[in-house]
Write a protein that holds these residues in place. Structure first.
Motif, PDB file in Angstrom:
ATOM      1  N   SER A 198     -12.519 -54.872  21.848  1.00 36.41           N
ATOM      2  CA  SER A 198     -12.028 -53.836  22.640  1.00 36.41           C
ATOM      3  C   SER A 198     -13.012 -52.858  23.204  1.00 36.41           C
ATOM      4  CB  SER A 198     -11.334 -52.891  21.445  1.00 36.41           C
ATOM      5  OG  SER A 198     -10.412 -51.899  22.103  1.00 36.41           O
ATOM      6  N   CYS A 199     -12.320 -52.709  24.495  1.00 34.72           N
ATOM      7  CA  CYS A 199     -12.817 -51.573  25.549  1.00 34.72           C
ATOM      8  C   CYS A 199     -12.439 -50.156  24.795  1.00 34.72           C
ATOM      9  CB  CYS A 199     -12.424 -51.672  26.870  1.00 34.72           C
ATOM     10  SG  CYS A 199     -13.121 -53.159  27.694  1.00 34.72           S
ATOM     11  N   LYS A 200     -11.846 -49.959  23.955  1.00 33.32           N
ATOM     12  CA  LYS A 200     -11.542 -48.654  23.219  1.00 33.32           C
ATOM     13  C   LYS A 200     -12.435 -48.633  22.177  1.00 33.32           C
ATOM     14  CE  LYS A 200      -6.636 -48.845  24.879  1.00 33.32           C
ATOM     15  NZ  LYS A 200      -5.269 -48.510  24.274  1.00 33.32           N
ATOM     16  N   GLY A 201     -12.644 -47.452  21.728  1.00 32.82           N
ATOM     17  CA  GLY A 201     -13.482 -47.113  20.527  1.00 32.82           C
ATOM     18  C   GLY A 201     -12.840 -47.247  19.110  1.00 32.82           C
ATOM     19  N   GLU A 202     -13.789 -47.245  18.117  1.00 30.09           N
ATOM     20  CA  GLU A 202     -13.063 -47.307  16.809  1.00 30.09           C
ATOM     21  C   GLU A 202     -11.948 -46.210  16.420  1.00 30.09           C
ATOM     22  OE1 GLU A 202     -14.860 -46.048  12.539  1.00 30.09           O
ATOM     23  OE2 GLU A 202     -16.231 -46.943  13.791  1.00 30.09           O
ATOM     24  N   ASP A 203     -11.826 -44.967  16.849  1.00 30.78           N
ATOM     25  CA  ASP A 203     -11.176 -44.071  16.661  1.00 30.78           C
ATOM     26  C   ASP A 203      -9.717 -44.249  17.049  1.00 30.78           C
ATOM     27  OD1 ASP A 203     -12.919 -42.903  14.816  1.00 30.78           O
ATOM     28  OD2 ASP A 203     -13.398 -41.329  16.222  1.00 30.78           O
ATOM     29  N   GLU A 204      -9.883 -44.746  18.351  1.00 26.69           N
ATOM     30  CA  GLU A 204      -8.793 -45.016  19.136  1.00 26.69           C
ATOM     31  C   GLU A 204      -7.820 -46.212  18.527  1.00 26.69           C
ATOM     32  OE1 GLU A 204      -7.092 -45.111  23.668  1.00 26.69           O
ATOM     33  OE2 GLU A 204      -9.117 -44.753  23.060  1.00 26.69           O
ATOM     34  N   LEU A 236     -10.225 -50.505   7.575  1.00 22.40           N
ATOM     35  CA  LEU A 236     -11.534 -51.449   7.668  1.00 22.40           C
ATOM     36  C   LEU A 236     -12.395 -50.854   8.755  1.00 22.40           C
ATOM     37  CD1 LEU A 236     -13.216 -54.125   6.834  1.00 22.40           C
ATOM     38  CD2 LEU A 236     -11.689 -55.181   8.651  1.00 22.40           C
ATOM     39  N   LEU A 237     -11.721 -50.492   9.760  1.00 20.28           N
ATOM     40  CA  LEU A 237     -12.301 -49.995  10.896  1.00 20.28           C
ATOM     41  C   LEU A 237     -13.159 -48.605  10.702  1.00 20.28           C
ATOM     42  CD1 LEU A 237     -10.955 -52.307  12.720  1.00 20.28           C
ATOM     43  CD2 LEU A 237     -10.304 -50.347  14.507  1.00 20.28           C
ATOM     44  N   GLU A 238     -12.467 -47.978   9.816  1.00 20.23           N
ATOM     45  CA  GLU A 238     -12.956 -46.479   9.579  1.00 20.23           C
ATOM     46  C   GLU A 238     -13.916 -46.616   8.660  1.00 20.23           C
ATOM     47  OE1 GLU A 238      -8.486 -44.357  10.267  1.00 20.23           O
ATOM     48  OE2 GLU A 238      -9.164 -44.899   8.402  1.00 20.23           O
ATOM     49  N   ASP A 239     -13.864 -47.568   7.734  1.00 18.07           N
ATOM     50  CA  ASP A 239     -15.143 -47.717   6.777  1.00 18.07           C
ATOM     51  C   ASP A 239     -16.263 -48.477   7.146  1.00 18.07           C
ATOM     52  OD1 ASP A 239     -13.233 -46.390   5.072  1.00 18.07           O
ATOM     53  OD2 ASP A 239     -12.695 -48.187   3.871  1.00 18.07           O
ATOM     54  N   MET A 240     -16.081 -49.352   7.983  1.00 12.03           N
ATOM     55  CA  MET A 240     -17.323 -50.224   8.444  1.00 12.03           C
ATOM     56  C   MET A 240     -18.152 -49.480   9.385  1.00 12.03           C
ATOM     57  SD  MET A 240     -18.411 -53.444   8.724  1.00 12.03           S
ATOM     58  CE  MET A 240     -16.816 -54.365   8.429  1.00 12.03           C
ATOM     59  N   PRO A 241     -19.324 -49.425   8.765  1.00 12.10           N
ATOM     60  CA  PRO A 241     -20.678 -48.754   9.400  1.00 12.10           C
ATOM     61  C   PRO A 241     -20.935 -49.586  10.664  1.00 12.10           C
ATOM     62  CG  PRO A 241     -21.546 -49.992   7.694  1.00 12.10           C
ATOM     63  CD  PRO A 241     -20.087 -50.065   7.596  1.00 12.10           C
ATOM     64  N   THR A 242     -21.218 -48.890  11.942  1.00 12.47           N
ATOM     65  CA  THR A 242     -21.836 -49.462  13.176  1.00 12.47           C
ATOM     66  C   THR A 242     -23.156 -49.924  12.997  1.00 12.47           C
ATOM     67  OG1 THR A 242     -20.313 -47.912  14.448  1.00 12.47           O
ATOM     68  CG2 THR A 242     -22.100 -49.040  15.612  1.00 12.47           C
ATOM     69  N   SER A 243     -23.541 -51.376  13.140  1.00  6.96           N
ATOM     70  CA  SER A 243     -24.594 -51.995  13.179  1.00  6.96           C
ATOM     71  C   SER A 243     -25.416 -51.935  14.541  1.00  6.96           C
ATOM     72  CB  SER A 243     -24.711 -53.435  12.490  1.00  6.96           C
ATOM     73  OG  SER A 243     -24.183 -53.201  11.291  1.00  6.96           O
ATOM     74  N   ARG A 244     -26.707 -52.127  14.567  1.00 16.00           N
ATOM     75  CA  ARG A 244     -27.570 -52.479  15.813  1.00 16.00           C
ATOM     76  C   ARG A 244     -27.833 -53.960  15.876  1.00 16.00           C
ATOM     77  NH1 ARG A 244     -27.165 -48.648  19.434  1.00 16.00           N
ATOM     78  NH2 ARG A 244     -29.483 -48.616  20.071  1.00 16.00           N
ATOM     79  N   VAL A 245     -27.979 -54.483  17.174  1.00 17.82           N
ATOM     80  CA  VAL A 245     -28.029 -55.956  17.325  1.00 17.82           C
ATOM     81  C   VAL A 245     -29.407 -56.329  16.731  1.00 17.82           C
ATOM     82  CG1 VAL A 245     -28.556 -57.619  18.821  1.00 17.82           C
ATOM     83  CG2 VAL A 245     -26.650 -56.078  19.175  1.00 17.82           C
ATOM     84  N   ARG A 246     -30.592 -55.405  16.724  1.00 19.25           N
ATOM     85  CA  ARG A 246     -31.738 -55.868  16.427  1.00 19.25           C
ATOM     86  C   ARG A 246     -31.924 -55.573  14.998  1.00 19.25           C
ATOM     87  NH1 ARG A 246     -36.577 -55.508  18.934  1.00 19.25           N
ATOM     88  NH2 ARG A 246     -35.819 -54.648  20.712  1.00 19.25           N
ATOM     89  N   SER A 247     -31.330 -54.889  14.265  1.00 19.38           N
ATOM     90  CA  SER A 247     -31.250 -55.008  12.507  1.00 19.38           C
ATOM     91  C   SER A 247     -30.088 -55.481  11.999  1.00 19.38           C
ATOM     92  CB  SER A 247     -31.613 -53.345  12.373  1.00 19.38           C
ATOM     93  OG  SER A 247     -30.660 -52.418  12.572  1.00 19.38           O
ATOM     94  N   ALA A 248     -29.195 -55.768  12.529  1.00 16.38           N
ATOM     95  CA  ALA A 248     -27.681 -56.375  12.182  1.00 16.38           C
ATOM     96  C   ALA A 248     -27.891 -57.385  11.023  1.00 16.38           C
ATOM     97  CB  ALA A 248     -26.720 -56.811  13.235  1.00 16.38           C
ATOM     98  N   ALA A 249     -27.491 -57.093   9.691  1.00 16.49           N
ATOM     99  CA  ALA A 249     -27.546 -58.280   8.738  1.00 16.49           C
ATOM    100  C   ALA A 249     -26.487 -59.333   9.355  1.00 16.49           C
ATOM    101  CB  ALA A 249     -26.797 -57.659   7.569  1.00 16.49           C
ATOM    102  N   ALA A 258     -16.931 -54.166  19.228  1.00 20.31           N
ATOM    103  CA  ALA A 258     -16.688 -55.635  18.556  1.00 20.31           C
ATOM    104  C   ALA A 258     -16.929 -55.577  17.179  1.00 20.31           C
ATOM    105  CB  ALA A 258     -17.816 -56.709  19.164  1.00 20.31           C
ATOM    106  N   LEU A 259     -15.995 -56.273  16.543  1.00 19.49           N
ATOM    107  CA  LEU A 259     -15.950 -56.746  15.106  1.00 19.49           C
ATOM    108  C   LEU A 259     -15.893 -58.007  14.854  1.00 19.49           C
ATOM    109  CD1 LEU A 259     -15.926 -54.861  12.492  1.00 19.49           C
ATOM    110  CD2 LEU A 259     -13.455 -55.116  12.553  1.00 19.49           C
ATOM    111  N   GLY A 260     -16.866 -58.720  14.251  1.00 18.59           N
ATOM    112  CA  GLY A 260     -16.910 -60.084  13.951  1.00 18.59           C
ATOM    113  C   GLY A 260     -18.073 -60.740  13.139  1.00 18.59           C
ATOM    114  N   GLU A 261     -18.125 -61.819  13.311  1.00 16.49           N
ATOM    115  CA  GLU A 261     -19.441 -62.488  12.506  1.00 16.49           C
ATOM    116  C   GLU A 261     -20.725 -62.767  13.057  1.00 16.49           C
ATOM    117  OE1 GLU A 261     -20.503 -64.773   8.766  1.00 16.49           O
ATOM    118  OE2 GLU A 261     -18.706 -63.617   9.143  1.00 16.49           O
TER     119      GLU A 261
END
Length: 300
Positions: free
Chosen positions: A263-269, A35-48, A173-176
């Motif tokens: 998490s303070c660690k990035g997606e890959d880690e 899920l982490l690897e497939d989820m695209p990173t969104s921007r707050v201003r344009s997040a769905a 961050a990953l959430g609703e």
């Protein structure tokens, strides 16, 4: 086959629990890594609106400034654990006496906008973690620093663990994600009207005082029509007030069974750590299966 002895049954139960628990943990962590690897990173201003992945920097939240309970250091979020060293014959272990975490909202920005994060229910992986030992159940804040204290602490009775999030630290961050205000939310008039009626029913005496025109102590059909009409107008007024409020973004625990990660660690880690944990779960599952097979051969 002879009847299995009680000790053998206990062993089989433990082996089965290890096999099932390890398999479940392995599958869960593998799914989260994908899920982490497939989820695209969104921007707050344009997040769905919905489940999103964000990456940015921590800010102070709207509440009072926090102080970590064990070290007294200012922070945005804290979690602590106090353990006691126990010996019983040859058995030695640390037993948790106290644990808690803060629930204050966090601020977040990614360069395109800001949002507030409700950390309740999240799996939080902070960058700051301190571990030290002492003789008292609750540590003295000035005594946890220094290499000498850490070396001498090996023989102490209590162990203290404190984790913290601080302003300016990176956050994955990953959430609703939800936005309120700014005229973005639609109005389901029927649902909003029903919600107002339910709210008014909680104070039925007040409802009677407003709408019982004939003083019968109950509401007839005509009076209930007046209640529903007034509730509709109230729902429309509340929607207009909410739409006129400034736009406010929130991130919180998903209602569905989806990971909520801070998490303070990035997606890959993170994904790499989850895959290692999945491998550990697979080994536990395999070990449980082998142990169960061996125990069954002993019962024949």
């Amino acid at each position: 086959m002879a009847a299995l002895e009680p000790g053998l049954l206990v062993g089989l139960g433990m082996a089965a629990a290890a096999c099932l628990g390890g398999g479940w943990w392995c599958l869960q962590r593998l799914a989260q890594a994908r899920l982490l690897e497939d989820m695209p990173t969104s921007r707050v201003r344009s997040a769905a609106q919905g489940y999103v992945e964000l990456y940015g920097v921590l800010l102070a939240g709207p509440g009072e400034p926090l102080t970590a309970p064990l070290t007294g250091k200012p922070c945005l979020w804290w979690r602590y654990r106090i353990e006691e060293y126990r010996e019983s014959g040859k058995s030695k272990s640390w037993r948790v006496l106290e644990s808690a975490s803060s629930e204050g909202w966090l601020g977040f920005e990614d360069g395109s906008g800001q949002c507030l994060i409700n950390p309740v229910g999240a799996e939080v992986r902070p960058a700051r973690r301190e571990v030290w030992h002492g003789e008292r159940r609750h540590p003295q804040r000035e005594d946890h620093h220094g290499l000498l204290g850490q070396l001498l602490g090996m023989g102490k009775r209590y162990r203290y663990v404190e984790e913290r999030l601080h302003a300016g630290e990176p956050l994955y961050a990953l959430g609703e994600f939800r936005t309120s205000g700014g005229g973005r939310q639609g109005l389901d008039l029927a649902a909003a009207q029903a919600a107002v009626v339910r709210e008014w029913k909680q104070d039925f005496r007040g409802l009677l005082a407003r709408f019982d025109r004939d003083g019968s102590g109950d509401l007839n059909d005509q009076e209930w029509r007046l209640v529903r009409l007034a509730a509709q107008l109230e729902a429309e007024d509340r929607h207009r007030a909410a739409s006129g409020a400034p736009e406010l973004n929130h991130l919180r625990q998903p209602q569905e069974a989806l990971p909520f990660l801070l998490s303070c660690k990035g997606e890959d880690e993170l994904a790499r750590a989850f895959r290692w944990q999945a491998a550990g779960g697979a080994l536990l599952c395999l070990g449980g299966a082998l142990a169960g097979t061996w125990l069954l051969t002993q019962g024949w």
